[in-house]
Design a protein around this motif. Structure first.
Motif, mmCIF file in Angstrom:
data_model
loop_
_atom_site.group_PDB
_atom_site.id
_atom_site.type_symbol
_atom_site.label_atom_id
_atom_site.label_comp_id
_atom_site.label_asym_id
_atom_site.label_seq_id
_atom_site.Cartn_x
_atom_site.Cartn_y
_atom_site.Cartn_z
ATOM 1 N N GLU A 56 -28.456 37.520 52.327
ATOM 2 C CA GLU A 56 -27.750 36.501 52.960
ATOM 3 C C GLU A 56 -27.623 35.705 53.555
ATOM 4 O OE1 GLU A 56 -26.993 39.857 53.598
ATOM 5 O OE2 GLU A 56 -25.225 40.799 53.383
ATOM 6 N N SER A 57 -29.088 35.313 54.294
ATOM 7 C CA SER A 57 -29.833 34.521 55.031
ATOM 8 C C SER A 57 -30.229 34.061 53.874
ATOM 9 C CB SER A 57 -30.880 35.253 55.419
ATOM 10 O OG SER A 57 -29.996 35.514 56.805
ATOM 11 N N ALA A 58 -30.498 34.158 52.618
ATOM 12 C CA ALA A 58 -31.147 33.561 51.286
ATOM 13 C C ALA A 58 -29.888 33.013 50.516
ATOM 14 C CB ALA A 58 -31.642 34.654 50.470
ATOM 15 N N ASP A 59 -28.729 33.179 50.367
ATOM 16 C CA ASP A 59 -27.522 33.322 49.753
ATOM 17 C C ASP A 59 -27.097 31.430 51.112
ATOM 18 O OD1 ASP A 59 -27.046 35.471 48.193
ATOM 19 O OD2 ASP A 59 -25.485 35.827 49.449
ATOM 20 N N ILE A 60 -27.167 31.902 51.756
ATOM 21 C CA ILE A 60 -26.397 30.725 53.082
ATOM 22 C C ILE A 60 -28.005 29.962 52.546
ATOM 23 C CG2 ILE A 60 -26.786 29.685 55.560
ATOM 24 C CD1 ILE A 60 -25.445 32.584 55.765
ATOM 25 N N ARG A 61 -29.099 29.721 52.501
ATOM 26 C CA ARG A 61 -29.989 28.874 52.585
ATOM 27 C C ARG A 61 -29.803 27.917 51.143
ATOM 28 N NH1 ARG A 61 -33.318 32.998 54.074
ATOM 29 N NH2 ARG A 61 -34.283 33.077 51.923
ATOM 30 N N GLU A 62 -29.131 28.624 50.161
ATOM 31 C CA GLU A 62 -29.187 28.113 49.239
ATOM 32 C C GLU A 62 -27.756 26.403 48.905
ATOM 33 O OE1 GLU A 62 -27.483 30.663 45.669
ATOM 34 O OE2 GLU A 62 -29.635 31.765 45.917
ATOM 35 N N VAL A 63 -26.840 26.730 49.565
ATOM 36 C CA VAL A 63 -25.877 25.769 50.320
ATOM 37 C C VAL A 63 -26.125 24.919 51.893
ATOM 38 C CG1 VAL A 63 -24.261 26.532 48.965
ATOM 39 C CG2 VAL A 63 -24.693 27.367 52.225
ATOM 40 N N ALA A 64 -27.127 25.228 52.332
ATOM 41 C CA ALA A 64 -28.058 25.241 53.537
ATOM 42 C C ALA A 64 -27.938 23.576 53.635
ATOM 43 C CB ALA A 64 -29.202 25.606 54.088
ATOM 44 N N ALA A 65 -28.674 22.225 52.616
ATOM 45 C CA ALA A 65 -28.837 21.641 52.741
ATOM 46 C C ALA A 65 -26.710 20.685 52.906
ATOM 47 C CB ALA A 65 -29.073 20.795 51.479
ATOM 48 N N LEU A 66 -26.004 21.276 51.941
ATOM 49 C CA LEU A 66 -24.482 20.988 51.991
ATOM 50 C C LEU A 66 -24.278 21.623 53.615
ATOM 51 C CD1 LEU A 66 -23.428 22.079 48.503
ATOM 52 C CD2 LEU A 66 -24.223 19.948 49.081
ATOM 53 N N ALA A 67 -24.528 21.965 53.972
ATOM 54 C CA ALA A 67 -23.259 22.496 54.844
ATOM 55 C C ALA A 67 -24.060 21.782 56.768
ATOM 56 C CB ALA A 67 -23.375 24.305 55.065
ATOM 57 N N THR A 68 -24.983 21.734 56.789
ATOM 58 C CA THR A 68 -25.959 21.940 58.416
ATOM 59 C C THR A 68 -25.765 20.307 58.468
ATOM 60 O OG1 THR A 68 -28.133 21.200 58.840
ATOM 61 C CG2 THR A 68 -28.565 20.685 57.291
ATOM 62 N N TYR A 69 -25.762 20.332 59.956
ATOM 63 C CA TYR A 69 -25.621 18.645 60.442
ATOM 64 C C TYR A 69 -26.733 18.028 61.163
ATOM 65 C CZ TYR A 69 -23.600 21.887 64.096
ATOM 66 O OH TYR A 69 -24.272 22.827 64.768
ATOM 67 N N GLY A 70 -27.798 19.054 61.001
ATOM 68 C CA GLY A 70 -29.016 18.455 61.687
ATOM 69 C C GLY A 70 -29.323 19.917 62.375
ATOM 70 N N TRP A 71 -30.810 19.831 62.224
ATOM 71 C CA TRP A 71 -31.429 20.900 63.051
ATOM 72 C C TRP A 71 -31.376 21.911 62.551
ATOM 73 C CZ3 TRP A 71 -27.613 18.481 66.522
ATOM 74 C CH2 TRP A 71 -28.301 17.107 66.939
ATOM 75 N N GLY A 72 -31.171 22.245 61.595
ATOM 76 C CA GLY A 72 -31.117 23.661 60.450
ATOM 77 C C GLY A 72 -29.488 23.990 60.941
ATOM 78 N N ALA A 73 -28.588 23.942 61.549
ATOM 79 C CA ALA A 73 -27.723 24.903 62.361
ATOM 80 C C ALA A 73 -26.820 24.955 61.029
ATOM 81 C CB ALA A 73 -26.990 24.028 63.563
ATOM 82 N N ILE A 74 -26.367 25.684 60.956
ATOM 83 C CA ILE A 74 -24.855 25.424 59.869
ATOM 84 C C ILE A 74 -23.874 26.271 60.509
ATOM 85 C CG2 ILE A 74 -24.215 27.492 57.504
ATOM 86 C CD1 ILE A 74 -27.009 25.856 57.243
ATOM 87 N N PRO A 75 -22.796 25.641 60.404
ATOM 88 C CA PRO A 75 -21.846 25.594 60.983
ATOM 89 C C PRO A 75 -20.448 26.908 60.492
ATOM 90 C CG PRO A 75 -21.486 23.549 59.547
ATOM 91 C CD PRO A 75 -22.516 23.976 60.034
ATOM 92 N N VAL A 76 -20.087 27.322 60.585
ATOM 93 C CA VAL A 76 -19.719 29.238 60.476
ATOM 94 C C VAL A 76 -18.090 29.008 60.625
ATOM 95 C CG1 VAL A 76 -22.000 30.127 59.387
ATOM 96 C CG2 VAL A 76 -20.733 30.943 61.803
ATOM 97 N N ALA A 77 -17.351 30.382 59.865
ATOM 98 C CA ALA A 77 -16.111 30.722 60.875
ATOM 99 C C ALA A 77 -16.795 32.010 60.503
ATOM 100 C CB ALA A 77 -14.589 30.442 60.193
ATOM 101 N N ALA A 78 -16.312 32.702 61.287
ATOM 102 C CA ALA A 78 -17.230 33.922 61.915
ATOM 103 C C ALA A 78 -15.824 34.877 62.086
ATOM 104 C CB ALA A 78 -17.793 34.515 62.417
#
Length: 95
Positions: A27-49
């Motif tokens: 799942e982390s590999a899948d997230i890395r594929e879209v990380a550049a579109l999602a991150t707002y800095g420092w590599g943090a990825i906004p999510v709803a869980a």
């Protein structure tokens, strides 16, 4: 992007304790594929869980090629979660 995975609650002991669920490798590999579109800095990825009946928003933290999902007390308390508990997580990466 929507993902479902299971993991254990872990504690990081720093100046104050923090609790997380590690996102598995696949799942982390899948997230890395879209990380550049999602991150707002420092590599943090906004999510709803969602864990159990508790829905929340937060940001994933990158850690050693995977991600950590933070679990605030507002999530742990109503779900009765403790270190070592296995949880099922429904996660949506907020693009």
């Amino acid at each position: 992007m929507e993902l479902t995975f299971a993991g254990r609650v872990v504690e990081w002991r720093g100046p104050s304790p923090h609790y997380f669920v590690a996102v598995p490798e696949r799942e982390s590999a899948d997230i890395r594929e879209v990380a550049a579109l999602a991150t707002y800095g420092w590599g943090a990825i906004p999510v709803a869980a969602t864990i159990g009946g508790t829905a929340f928003t937060t940001s994933l933290f990158p850690k050693d090629g995977t991600y950590l999902l933070p679990l605030k007390n507002a999530v742990r308390a109503p779900e009765g979660l403790a270190v070592g508990d296995e949880v099922s997580v429904e996660l949506t990466v907020r693009l």
